[in-house]
Design a protein around this motif. Sequence first.
Motif, PDB file in Angstrom:
ATOM      1  N   LEU A   1       2.851   7.267   5.038  1.00  8.48           N
ATOM      2  CA  LEU A   1       3.398   7.082   3.695  1.00  8.48           C
ATOM      3  C   LEU A   1       4.773   7.747   3.639  1.00  8.48           C
ATOM      4  CD1 LEU A   1       0.274   7.740   1.461  1.00  8.48           C
ATOM      5  CD2 LEU A   1       1.627   5.652   1.509  1.00  8.48           C
ATOM      6  N   PRO A   2       5.809   7.023   4.038  1.00  7.76           N
ATOM      7  CA  PRO A   2       7.157   7.596   3.986  1.00  7.76           C
ATOM      8  C   PRO A   2       7.526   7.997   2.561  1.00  7.76           C
ATOM      9  CG  PRO A   2       7.158   5.479   5.141  1.00  7.76           C
ATOM     10  CD  PRO A   2       5.807   5.649   4.524  1.00  7.76           C
ATOM     11  N   HIS A   3       8.454   8.934   2.439  1.00  2.12           N
ATOM     12  CA  HIS A   3       8.823   9.454   1.111  1.00  2.12           C
ATOM     13  C   HIS A   3       9.424   8.407   0.194  1.00  2.12           C
ATOM     14  CE1 HIS A   3       7.797  13.665   1.343  1.00  2.12           C
ATOM     15  NE2 HIS A   3       8.107  13.594   2.619  1.00  2.12           N
ATOM     16  N   HIS A   4      10.014   7.362   0.736  1.00  2.00           N
ATOM     17  CA  HIS A   4      10.598   6.340  -0.135  1.00  2.00           C
ATOM     18  C   HIS A   4       9.528   5.445  -0.766  1.00  2.00           C
ATOM     19  CE1 HIS A   4      10.199   4.038   3.628  1.00  2.00           C
ATOM     20  NE2 HIS A   4      10.076   2.991   2.835  1.00  2.00           N
ATOM     21  N   GLU A   5       8.318   5.464  -0.236  1.00  2.00           N
ATOM     22  CA  GLU A   5       7.233   4.679  -0.827  1.00  2.00           C
ATOM     23  C   GLU A   5       6.580   5.457  -1.960  1.00  2.00           C
ATOM     24  OE1 GLU A   5       5.152   1.596   2.076  1.00  2.00           O
ATOM     25  OE2 GLU A   5       4.811   3.664   2.669  1.00  2.00           O
ATOM     26  N   THR A   6       6.468   4.827  -3.102  1.00  2.00           N
ATOM     27  CA  THR A   6       5.808   5.473  -4.240  1.00  2.00           C
ATOM     28  C   THR A   6       4.708   4.593  -4.813  1.00  2.00           C
ATOM     29  OG1 THR A   6       7.463   4.607  -5.763  1.00  2.00           O
ATOM     30  CG2 THR A   6       7.849   6.821  -4.866  1.00  2.00           C
ATOM     31  N   GLU A   7       4.620   3.351  -4.348  1.00  2.00           N
ATOM     32  CA  GLU A   7       3.595   2.445  -4.853  1.00  2.00           C
ATOM     33  C   GLU A   7       3.270   1.397  -3.804  1.00  2.00           C
ATOM     34  OE1 GLU A   7       3.754   1.034  -9.015  1.00  2.00           O
ATOM     35  OE2 GLU A   7       3.672  -0.976  -8.141  1.00  2.00           O
ATOM     36  N   LEU A   8       1.967   1.185  -3.609  1.00  2.00           N
ATOM     37  CA  LEU A   8       1.473   0.113  -2.735  1.00  2.00           C
ATOM     38  C   LEU A   8       0.588  -0.779  -3.598  1.00  2.00           C
ATOM     39  CD1 LEU A   8       0.398   2.223   0.380  1.00  2.00           C
ATOM     40  CD2 LEU A   8       2.538   0.989   0.055  1.00  2.00           C
ATOM     41  N   ARG A   9       0.953  -2.031  -3.716  1.00  2.00           N
ATOM     42  CA  ARG A   9       0.216  -2.961  -4.578  1.00  2.00           C
ATOM     43  C   ARG A   9      -0.389  -4.059  -3.706  1.00  2.00           C
ATOM     44  NH1 ARG A   9       0.236  -3.899 -10.023  1.00  2.00           N
ATOM     45  NH2 ARG A   9       1.919  -2.409 -10.283  1.00  2.00           N
ATOM     46  N   GLY A  10      -1.716  -4.052  -3.609  1.00  2.00           N
ATOM     47  CA  GLY A  10      -2.415  -5.074  -2.841  1.00  2.00           C
ATOM     48  C   GLY A  10      -2.466  -6.396  -3.596  1.00  2.00           C
TER      49      GLY A  10
END
Length: 137
Positions: free
Chosen positions: A4-13
């Motif tokens: 989970l890199p720091h630039h990722e803040t949301e993962l939407r399946g």
Amino acid sequence: MLDLPHHETELRGEWTLSEGRVIADHTCRRIEALTRLVLKRVAAHPSDGGWTILFRDPRDGRLWERTYPKSELHGGGPPLLRQISLAEAMEAYGTASLEGHVDVTSDVALAPWKKKSRTSLPMCGSIKRKWVAGRSP
């Protein structure tokens, strides 16, 4: 996949329909792997029967909440994993649910190895050198 890199803040399946079958996309599979293998479960939301779960990333202390925003679909629909602040987590889950998992006195959810001691006092360089040398400050 399990990062989970720091630039990722949301993962939407997302789900797609193929030949009459519902197929989970790569992001759904990634969320499942992250919540089973990487992230540490902190608490279940007290009001929704366990559908909303709070996790902590042990590598950097960030808090992540897994929800199912398309609740009208069977099984709650595809998952959403989003980073939330400590203030949001405290409001939603309560301080007692977070104790032992995050530093609730900080604005940042600290990983256990980064927690600061509440008993240590800041020392100026000269005092520290005298103490290290075995002399009393």
